[in-house]
Write an enzyme that holds these catalytic residues in place. Sequence first.
Site, short mmCIF file in Angstrom:
data_model
loop_
_atom_site.label_atom_id
_atom_site.label_comp_id
_atom_site.label_asym_id
_atom_site.label_seq_id
_atom_site.Cartn_x
_atom_site.Cartn_y
_atom_site.Cartn_z
N GLY A 1 33.93 -22.83 -19.13
CA GLY A 1 33.87 -21.45 -19.48
C GLY A 1 33.27 -21.00 -20.78
O GLY A 1 33.72 -20.00 -21.29
N THR A 2 32.27 -21.66 -21.31
CA THR A 2 31.65 -21.10 -22.51
C THR A 2 30.35 -21.80 -22.85
O THR A 2 30.05 -22.87 -22.33
CB THR A 2 32.61 -21.17 -23.71
OG1 THR A 2 32.22 -20.21 -24.68
CG2 THR A 2 32.61 -22.54 -24.34
N THR A 3 29.60 -21.17 -23.73
CA THR A 3 28.43 -21.80 -24.34
C THR A 3 28.47 -21.50 -25.83
O THR A 3 28.54 -20.34 -26.23
CB THR A 3 27.12 -21.25 -23.76
OG1 THR A 3 27.10 -21.45 -22.35
CG2 THR A 3 25.92 -21.95 -24.38
#
Length: 214
Positions: free
Chosen positions: A11-13
Amino acid sequence: MLDTSQEIMKGTTTVGLIFNGGVVLATEMRATMGNMIASKRAKKIYQITPRIGLTTAGGVGDAQQLVRILQVECNLFEMRRGKTMSVGAASTLLSNYLNQNRYYPYYVQLLMGGFDDEGPSVYSVDAMGGATREEDIVATGSGSPFAYGVLEDQYRPDMKEDEAKDLAVRAVRSAMRRDSASGEEIMVVVITKDKYEEQIESGLQRPSAARSTP
């Protein structure tokens, strides 16, 4: 057995890079719970000291707990020593804390970047406490493979602040196009000798609003 690899990477970058005179940290602002978008304004970069920032990927509760611990420890260090903790020392403190809790790990993947007497630096820290000083670029989270494609192709060590900020934003946008867990707006933090500046960029365009901490 629980597979923690997906938990750490979900769920992220997040992106970190060093330019000529400072550090840029960038993340998108989508938080997910499985297939559901839980928040479109999730904060993923935290100010630890006046010149140190921390990006977070993984479990939100775990990340926020670590941020609180770091902020307290760095404040205590400054009160006792009369000087601000260096980026390397703060990353070592974080690394030691995570390693001591490796049997009940925090499901996080972190980037710590900032500016101190030795200049700009960025460290990547994993859930088991492994800390690595990055010489130029680094990305974490589920969208990091896509971000790396842009960073490795276009990064130069002599980049100026505006160029570095633009590259970080383009790297995160690239990940957002291919990673369903990354999206919404982009938070960018620029840290130099003279400032810690937060800026929000559109996920699609380039309008921005900046806030500086003297």
